[in-house]
Write a protein that holds these residues in place. Structure first.
Motif, PDB file in Angstrom:
ATOM      1  N   UNK A   1       9.603  20.734  56.121  1.00 17.20           N
ATOM      2  CA  UNK A   1      11.096  21.287  56.020  1.00 17.20           C
ATOM      3  C   UNK A   1      12.094  20.976  55.066  1.00 17.20           C
ATOM      4  N   UNK A   2      12.987  21.702  54.345  1.00 15.64           N
ATOM      5  CA  UNK A   2      14.011  21.079  53.253  1.00 15.64           C
ATOM      6  C   UNK A   2      15.124  20.862  54.168  1.00 15.64           C
ATOM      7  N   UNK A   3      15.755  19.757  53.833  1.00 11.32           N
ATOM      8  CA  UNK A   3      17.084  19.234  54.380  1.00 11.32           C
ATOM      9  C   UNK A   3      18.024  19.208  53.399  1.00 11.32           C
ATOM     10  N   UNK A   4      19.190  19.665  53.224  1.00 11.40           N
ATOM     11  CA  UNK A   4      20.211  19.423  52.283  1.00 11.40           C
ATOM     12  C   UNK A   4      20.864  18.277  52.442  1.00 11.40           C
ATOM     13  N   UNK A   5      21.348  17.397  51.514  1.00 15.67           N
ATOM     14  CA  UNK A   5      22.400  16.517  51.387  1.00 15.67           C
ATOM     15  C   UNK A   5      21.872  15.286  52.369  1.00 15.67           C
ATOM     16  N   UNK A   6      20.523  14.786  52.460  1.00 15.03           N
ATOM     17  CA  UNK A   6      20.307  13.550  53.316  1.00 15.03           C
ATOM     18  C   UNK A   6      20.647  12.441  52.402  1.00 15.03           C
ATOM     19  N   UNK A   7      21.132  11.450  53.181  1.00 15.09           N
ATOM     20  CA  UNK A   7      21.707  10.185  52.839  1.00 15.09           C
ATOM     21  C   UNK A   7      20.370   9.136  52.621  1.00 15.09           C
ATOM     22  N   UNK A   8      20.431   8.537  51.380  1.00 12.06           N
ATOM     23  CA  UNK A   8      19.916   7.479  51.080  1.00 12.06           C
ATOM     24  C   UNK A   8      20.832   6.400  50.681  1.00 12.06           C
ATOM     25  N   UNK A   9      20.686   5.043  51.399  1.00 10.24           N
ATOM     26  CA  UNK A   9      21.300   3.869  51.262  1.00 10.24           C
ATOM     27  C   UNK A   9      20.786   3.071  50.734  1.00 10.24           C
ATOM     28  N   UNK A  10      21.666   2.172  49.562  1.00 14.66           N
ATOM     29  CA  UNK A  10      21.285   1.312  49.014  1.00 14.66           C
ATOM     30  C   UNK A  10      22.115  -0.110  49.092  1.00 14.66           C
ATOM     31  N   UNK A  11      21.820  -1.197  49.440  1.00 17.31           N
ATOM     32  CA  UNK A  11      22.828  -2.334  49.482  1.00 17.31           C
ATOM     33  C   UNK A  11      22.964  -2.955  48.263  1.00 17.31           C
ATOM     34  N   UNK A  12      24.523  -2.898  47.989  1.00 17.08           N
ATOM     35  CA  UNK A  12      24.868  -3.431  46.766  1.00 17.08           C
ATOM     36  C   UNK A  12      25.252  -4.865  46.804  1.00 17.08           C
ATOM     37  N   UNK A  13      25.775  -5.442  48.015  1.00 16.22           N
ATOM     38  CA  UNK A  13      26.201  -6.800  48.233  1.00 16.22           C
ATOM     39  C   UNK A  13      26.469  -7.011  49.672  1.00 16.22           C
ATOM     40  N   UNK A  14      26.311  -8.433  49.802  1.00 13.42           N
ATOM     41  CA  UNK A  14      26.690  -8.721  51.354  1.00 13.42           C
ATOM     42  C   UNK A  14      27.965  -9.374  51.467  1.00 13.42           C
ATOM     43  N   UNK A  15      28.640  -9.491  52.560  1.00 10.57           N
ATOM     44  CA  UNK A  15      29.864  -9.880  52.727  1.00 10.57           C
ATOM     45  C   UNK A  15      30.211 -11.126  51.964  1.00 10.57           C
ATOM     46  N   UNK A  16      29.290 -12.077  51.698  1.00  9.19           N
ATOM     47  CA  UNK A  16      29.671 -13.461  51.369  1.00  9.19           C
ATOM     48  C   UNK A  16      29.392 -13.318  49.644  1.00  9.19           C
ATOM     49  N   UNK A  17      29.070 -12.425  48.982  1.00  2.39           N
ATOM     50  CA  UNK A  17      28.760 -12.135  47.691  1.00  2.39           C
ATOM     51  C   UNK A  17      30.177 -11.411  46.866  1.00  2.39           C
ATOM     52  N   UNK A  18      30.461 -11.940  45.905  1.00  4.22           N
ATOM     53  CA  UNK A  18      31.399 -11.300  45.256  1.00  4.22           C
ATOM     54  C   UNK A  18      30.760 -10.135  44.126  1.00  4.22           C
ATOM     55  N   UNK A  19      31.545  -8.943  44.259  1.00  3.01           N
ATOM     56  CA  UNK A  19      31.034  -8.046  43.397  1.00  3.01           C
ATOM     57  C   UNK A  19      31.959  -7.664  42.070  1.00  3.01           C
ATOM     58  N   UNK A  20      31.182  -7.683  40.929  1.00  6.15           N
ATOM     59  CA  UNK A  20      31.764  -7.385  39.694  1.00  6.15           C
ATOM     60  C   UNK A  20      32.689  -6.132  39.854  1.00  6.15           C
ATOM     61  N   UNK A  21      33.863  -5.961  39.290  1.00  8.13           N
ATOM     62  CA  UNK A  21      34.750  -5.016  39.407  1.00  8.13           C
ATOM     63  C   UNK A  21      34.084  -3.945  38.270  1.00  8.13           C
TER      64      UNK A  21
END
Length: 90
Positions: free
Chosen positions: A70-90
């Motif tokens: 069965x096809x389901x619309x708009x299912x979320x796929x999650x990707x970890x970008x950074x953890x709390x101790x990491x700095x994320x480039x703007x």
């Protein structure tokens, strides 16, 4: 020999968050997989908990087909970008 699988019987929010972070560190995962693999019934709630704790997680919405075909619309796929101790480039 030790069992490396997570304890799926612990359904506390903290245990679910630990399992989810460990899995996100490996690769992206969608809501269907989170429920089936990690025994997390409300993936969005755990993602919200992780974001509140400082994790940067990207969400991609796409149509997916479940195991029954069965096809389901708009299912979320999650990707970890950074953890709390990491700095994320703007």
């Amino acid at each position: 020999m030790t069992d490396s699988r997570p304890n799926l019987r612990d359904v506390s929010a903290s245990a679910q968050c630990r399992r989810l972070v460990e899995r996100l560190r490996i690769d992206s995962i969608n809501s269907f997989e989170i429920t089936a693999e990690l025994n997390i019934c409300r993936p969005g709630a755990r993602i919200a908990d992780l974001r509140a704790a400082g994790y940067v997680i990207h969400t991609r919405l796409a149509d997916l087909v479940d195991a029954q075909g069965f096809k389901h619309p708009r299912v979320a796929t999650y990707t970890l970008i950074a953890e709390p101790s990491e700095k994320v480039a703007a």
